[in-house]
Enzyme design. Structure first.
Site, PDB file in Angstrom:
ATOM      1  N   ASN A 102       0.830  -1.212   0.000  1.00 56.01           N
ATOM      2  CA  ASN A 102       0.000   0.000   0.000  1.00 56.01           C
ATOM      3  C   ASN A 102       0.860   1.256   0.000  1.00 56.01           C
ATOM      4  OD1 ASN A 102      -2.052  -1.803   0.140  1.00 56.01           O
ATOM      5  ND2 ASN A 102      -2.473  -1.512   2.314  1.00 56.01           N
ATOM      6  N   HIS A 119       5.787  -0.553  -2.887  1.00 53.94           N
ATOM      7  CA  HIS A 119       5.289   0.177  -4.058  1.00 53.94           C
ATOM      8  C   HIS A 119       5.311   1.689  -3.866  1.00 53.94           C
ATOM      9  CE1 HIS A 119       2.961  -3.693  -5.433  1.00 53.94           C
ATOM     10  NE2 HIS A 119       4.251  -3.759  -5.674  1.00 53.94           N
ATOM     11  N   CYS A 127      10.628  13.394  -9.919  1.00 56.90           N
ATOM     12  CA  CYS A 127      10.713  13.865 -11.299  1.00 56.90           C
ATOM     13  C   CYS A 127      10.655  12.660 -12.235  1.00 56.90           C
ATOM     14  CB  CYS A 127      12.027  14.636 -11.491  1.00 56.90           C
ATOM     15  SG  CYS A 127      12.299  15.108 -13.206  1.00 56.90           S
ATOM     16  N   CYS A 147       9.349  19.912 -12.713  1.00 59.55           N
ATOM     17  CA  CYS A 147      10.518  19.803 -11.838  1.00 59.55           C
ATOM     18  C   CYS A 147      11.259  21.141 -11.838  1.00 59.55           C
ATOM     19  CB  CYS A 147      11.414  18.674 -12.362  1.00 59.55           C
ATOM     20  SG  CYS A 147      12.990  18.576 -11.526  1.00 59.55           S
ATOM     21  N   THR A 188      -4.626  -8.994   0.121  1.00 59.35           N
ATOM     22  CA  THR A 188      -4.048  -8.811  -1.210  1.00 59.35           C
ATOM     23  C   THR A 188      -4.561  -9.894  -2.145  1.00 59.35           C
ATOM     24  OG1 THR A 188      -2.016  -8.776  -2.530  1.00 59.35           O
ATOM     25  CG2 THR A 188      -1.892  -9.956  -0.433  1.00 59.35           C
ATOM     26  N   PRO A 214     -11.473 -11.948   2.579  1.00 63.54           N
ATOM     27  CA  PRO A 214     -12.849 -12.447   2.463  1.00 63.54           C
ATOM     28  C   PRO A 214     -13.072 -13.252   1.183  1.00 63.54           C
ATOM     29  CG  PRO A 214     -12.798 -10.045   2.208  1.00 63.54           C
ATOM     30  CD  PRO A 214     -11.387 -10.481   2.492  1.00 63.54           C
TER      31      PRO A 214
HETATM   32  C1  BJW Z   1     -10.004  -7.512   1.800  1.00 63.59           C
HETATM   33  C2  BJW Z   1     -10.944  -6.675   2.349  1.00 63.59           C
HETATM   34  C3  BJW Z   1     -10.940  -6.595   3.729  1.00 63.59           C
HETATM   35  C4  BJW Z   1     -11.175  -6.539   0.228  1.00 63.59           C
HETATM   36  N1  BJW Z   1     -10.075  -7.294   4.431  1.00 63.59           N
HETATM   37  N2  BJW Z   1      -9.136  -8.204   2.522  1.00 63.59           N
HETATM   38  C5  BJW Z   1       5.597 -12.573 -12.902  1.00 63.59           C
HETATM   39  C6  BJW Z   1       4.478 -13.182 -13.434  1.00 63.59           C
HETATM   40  C7  BJW Z   1       3.508 -12.426 -14.114  1.00 63.59           C
HETATM   41  C8  BJW Z   1       3.661 -11.047 -14.284  1.00 63.59           C
HETATM   42  C9  BJW Z   1       4.770 -10.449 -13.765  1.00 63.59           C
HETATM   43  C10 BJW Z   1       5.722 -11.210 -13.082  1.00 63.59           C
HETATM   44  N3  BJW Z   1       6.695 -10.349 -12.653  1.00 63.59           N
HETATM   45  C11 BJW Z   1       6.375  -9.109 -13.041  1.00 63.59           C
HETATM   46  C12 BJW Z   1       5.209  -9.130 -13.720  1.00 63.59           C
HETATM   47  C13 BJW Z   1       4.538  -7.945 -14.326  1.00 63.59           C
HETATM   48  C14 BJW Z   1       3.741  -7.125 -13.349  1.00 63.59           C
HETATM   49  C15 BJW Z   1       2.634  -8.017 -12.777  1.00 63.59           C
HETATM   50  O1  BJW Z   1       2.714  -8.541 -11.684  1.00 63.59           O
HETATM   51  N4  BJW Z   1       1.567  -8.179 -13.525  1.00 63.59           N
HETATM   52  C16 BJW Z   1       0.452  -9.025 -13.104  1.00 63.59           C
HETATM   53  C17 BJW Z   1      -0.761  -8.133 -12.788  1.00 63.59           C
HETATM   54  C18 BJW Z   1       0.185 -10.013 -14.187  1.00 63.59           C
HETATM   55  N5  BJW Z   1       4.594  -6.566 -12.304  1.00 63.59           N
HETATM   56  C19 BJW Z   1       5.242  -5.422 -12.470  1.00 63.59           C
HETATM   57  O2  BJW Z   1       5.174  -4.791 -13.514  1.00 63.59           O
HETATM   58  C20 BJW Z   1       6.120  -4.945 -11.338  1.00 63.59           C
HETATM   59  N6  BJW Z   1       7.404  -4.591 -11.850  1.00 63.59           N
HETATM   60  C21 BJW Z   1       8.274  -5.502 -12.251  1.00 63.59           C
HETATM   61  O3  BJW Z   1       8.115  -6.693 -12.117  1.00 63.59           O
HETATM   62  O4  BJW Z   1       9.374  -4.953 -12.829  1.00 63.59           O
HETATM   63  C22 BJW Z   1      10.359  -5.801 -13.445  1.00 63.59           C
HETATM   64  C23 BJW Z   1      11.481  -4.883 -13.829  1.00 63.59           C
HETATM   65  C24 BJW Z   1      12.769  -5.206 -13.417  1.00 63.59           C
HETATM   66  C25 BJW Z   1      13.825  -4.396 -13.773  1.00 63.59           C
HETATM   67  C26 BJW Z   1      13.591  -3.250 -14.546  1.00 63.59           C
HETATM   68  C27 BJW Z   1      12.306  -2.931 -14.951  1.00 63.59           C
HETATM   69  C28 BJW Z   1      11.253  -3.751 -14.579  1.00 63.59           C
HETATM   70  C29 BJW Z   1       5.585  -3.651 -10.726  1.00 63.59           C
HETATM   71  C30 BJW Z   1       4.294  -3.828 -10.021  1.00 63.59           C
HETATM   72  C31 BJW Z   1       3.814  -2.474  -9.474  1.00 63.59           C
HETATM   73  C32 BJW Z   1       2.386  -2.528  -8.963  1.00 63.59           C
HETATM   74  N7  BJW Z   1       1.933  -1.184  -8.777  1.00 63.59           N
HETATM   75  C33 BJW Z   1       0.581  -0.975  -8.254  1.00 63.59           C
HETATM   76  C34 BJW Z   1       0.274   0.552  -8.288  1.00 63.59           C
HETATM   77  C35 BJW Z   1       1.027   1.267  -7.170  1.00 63.59           C
HETATM   78  C36 BJW Z   1       0.766   2.727  -7.196  1.00 63.59           C
HETATM   79  C37 BJW Z   1      -0.663   3.083  -6.890  1.00 63.59           C
HETATM   80  O5  BJW Z   1      -1.137   2.831  -5.762  1.00 63.59           O
HETATM   81  O6  BJW Z   1      -1.328   3.602  -7.772  1.00 63.59           O
HETATM   82  O7  BJW Z   1       0.493  -1.472  -6.918  1.00 63.59           O
HETATM   83  S1  BJW Z   1      -0.685  -1.875  -9.127  1.00 63.59           S
HETATM   84  C38 BJW Z   1      -1.648  -2.263  -7.705  1.00 63.59           C
HETATM   85  O8  BJW Z   1      -1.624  -3.695  -7.465  1.00 63.59           O
HETATM   86  C39 BJW Z   1      -0.898  -1.623  -6.525  1.00 63.59           C
HETATM   87  C40 BJW Z   1      -1.046  -2.669  -5.462  1.00 63.59           C
HETATM   88  O9  BJW Z   1      -0.065  -2.505  -4.466  1.00 63.59           O
HETATM   89  C41 BJW Z   1      -0.918  -3.959  -6.255  1.00 63.59           C
HETATM   90  C42 BJW Z   1      -1.502  -5.148  -5.563  1.00 63.59           C
HETATM   91  O10 BJW Z   1      -2.865  -5.001  -5.389  1.00 63.59           O
HETATM   92  P1  BJW Z   1      -3.526  -5.516  -4.043  1.00 63.59           P
HETATM   93  O11 BJW Z   1      -3.023  -4.747  -2.899  1.00 63.59           O
HETATM   94  O12 BJW Z   1      -3.421  -6.977  -3.969  1.00 63.59           O
HETATM   95  O13 BJW Z   1      -5.043  -5.032  -4.266  1.00 63.59           O
HETATM   96  P2  BJW Z   1      -6.228  -5.740  -5.072  1.00 63.59           P
HETATM   97  O14 BJW Z   1      -7.257  -4.723  -5.344  1.00 63.59           O
HETATM   98  O15 BJW Z   1      -5.717  -6.524  -6.212  1.00 63.59           O
HETATM   99  O16 BJW Z   1      -6.797  -6.821  -4.043  1.00 63.59           O
HETATM  100  C43 BJW Z   1      -7.443  -6.439  -2.864  1.00 63.59           C
HETATM  101  C44 BJW Z   1      -7.720  -7.698  -2.063  1.00 63.59           C
HETATM  102  O17 BJW Z   1      -8.255  -7.299  -0.815  1.00 63.59           O
HETATM  103  C45 BJW Z   1      -8.739  -8.633  -2.726  1.00 63.59           C
HETATM  104  O18 BJW Z   1      -8.223  -9.956  -2.689  1.00 63.59           O
HETATM  105  C46 BJW Z   1      -9.978  -8.512  -1.828  1.00 63.59           C
HETATM  106  O19 BJW Z   1     -10.707  -9.728  -1.713  1.00 63.59           O
HETATM  107  C47 BJW Z   1      -9.326  -8.166  -0.526  1.00 63.59           C
HETATM  108  N8  BJW Z   1     -10.176  -7.432   0.409  1.00 63.59           N
HETATM  109  N9  BJW Z   1     -11.676  -6.095   1.314  1.00 63.59           N
HETATM  110  C48 BJW Z   1      -9.187  -8.100   3.778  1.00 63.59           C
HETATM  111  N10 BJW Z   1     -11.851  -5.782   4.356  1.00 63.59           N
END
Ligand code: BJW
Length: 244
Positions: A102, A119, A127, A147, A188, A214
């Site tokens: 988060n 993240h 910048c 910037c 997550t 959930p």
């Molecule tokens: C509850 C609840 C309650 C509801 N109690 N629970 C390997 C395999 C496949 C793909 C890739 C891989 N490696 C890399 C990738 C590509 C990509 C990726 O993962 N893609 C997949 C989607 C397919 N990853 C990347 O691009 C990453 N970078 C990278 O790997 O770089 C390589 C590199 C190396 C060297 C040079 C250059 C590059 C970067 C990932 C960055 C993610 N960024 C974000 C945005 C952050 C900024 C912002 O906030 O705007 O991060 S995307 C978004 O997703 C955010 C979150 O942190 C992240 C995860 O989401 P999260 O937290 O899990 O939320 P939700 O909405 O998905 O889920 C919520 C959950 O809560 C649900 O399960 C609900 O059920 C639950 N819930 N209420 C408890 N009350």
């Protein structure tokens, strides 16, 4: 909410506990998650499509305004019982590491220390050209602002898709994952890598894997304990059992 007695036993015996949190932990504070249906002003935009360098290049004003809206939203909300329970949980173990995906800073606001932010943090700005943190800029009415050093566009200091995670933080998170006795994955979807790889790495090194959510996720089938429910209910209950 029933907490399995075996889980309490495992936690009582644990020396090192690592926790990974996602957007679900802040959901009960009123911060929308990424992959649940969005409502209101931003309903027609997909978060996954705004959180990319490509989106920023194509429409920097739209992306800046989305983050400005979220920054204000985060400033207006309060940490919830899940954030609070994690502060108490940390006190119960000789070694405890909280890792968050988060960007809202709510863990720190309620008192969690040494939080690894994988993240970034929405309150910081950097910048887009130089990748340096910028704390002040003249208000000339530009959206996004520019910037003051190089004139490049300013952006939030968060990690977008296709961007590398901060090296030091990822390294610390990996170490804490592969060396813990119990790993808790909370709120997550376990879809976004490399963060989603941390619980798997922990489990492969022998940690007990616990999921709190959930809804089922790709991790659910691999977890030894699945506590199906909102984090704001499950975590206080878990902490209560550890107290008695
Ligand atoms: C509850 C609840 C309650 C509801 N109690 N629970 C390997 C395999 C496949 C793909 C890739 C891989 N490696 C890399 C990738 C590509 C990509 C990726 O993962 N893609 C997949 C989607 C397919 N990853 C990347 O691009 C990453 N970078 C990278 O790997 O770089 C390589 C590199 C190396 C060297 C040079 C250059 C590059 C970067 C990932 C960055 C993610 N960024 C974000 C945005 C952050 C900024 C912002 O906030 O705007 O991060 S995307 C978004 O997703 C955010 C979150 O942190 C992240 C995860 O989401 P999260 O937290 O899990 O939320 P939700 O909405 O998905 O889920 C919520 C959950 O809560 C649900 O399960 C609900 O059920 C639950 N819930 N209420 C408890 N009350």
């Amino acid at each position: 909410m029933t907490i399995p007695a075996q889980l309490i036993q495992k936690l009582r015996a644990a020396q090192r506990v690592t926790v990974l949190t996602g957007a679900g932990v802040s959901a009960e504070s009123g911060v929308p998650t990424f992959r649940d249906a969005q409502t209101g002003l931003w309903a027609k935009f997909k978060p996954e499509e705004l959180a990319t360098p490509r989106a920023f290049r194509q429409n920097p004003k739209l992306v800046w305004e989305w983050y400005a809206w979220r920054r204000q939203l985060v400033a207006d909300v309060k940490p919830n019982p899940a954030h609070l329970a994690l502060v108490e949980l940390a006190e119960r173990f000789p070694e405890f590491q909280l890792i968050t995906q988060n960007v809202d800073g709510l863990h720190q606001r309620v008192g969690s220390r040494n939080v690894i932010e994988l993240h970034g943090n929405i309150t910081r700005t950097k910048c887009f050209e130089e990748n340096t943190i910028v704390t002040e800029w003249p208000d000339r009415g530009d959206i996004p602002p520019k910037c003051p050093r190089c004139g490049g566009l300013l952006r939030p200091d968060v990690v977008w898709f296709e961007e590398a995670l901060p090296e030091v933080e990822m390294d610390l998170a990996t170490r804490a994952s592969i060396s813990c006795d119990v790993f808790l994955s909370i709120g997550t979807s376990s879809l976004v890598y490399p963060a989603a790889g941390l619980p798997i790495a922990a489990m492969r090194r022998g940690a007990t894997l616990v999921e709190i959510n959930p809804q089922p996720t790709p991790l659910t089938a691999q977890a030894q304990f699945v506590l199906s429910g909102p984090a704001g209910v499950v975590l206080p209950e878990l902490v209560k059992h550890l107290r008695s």
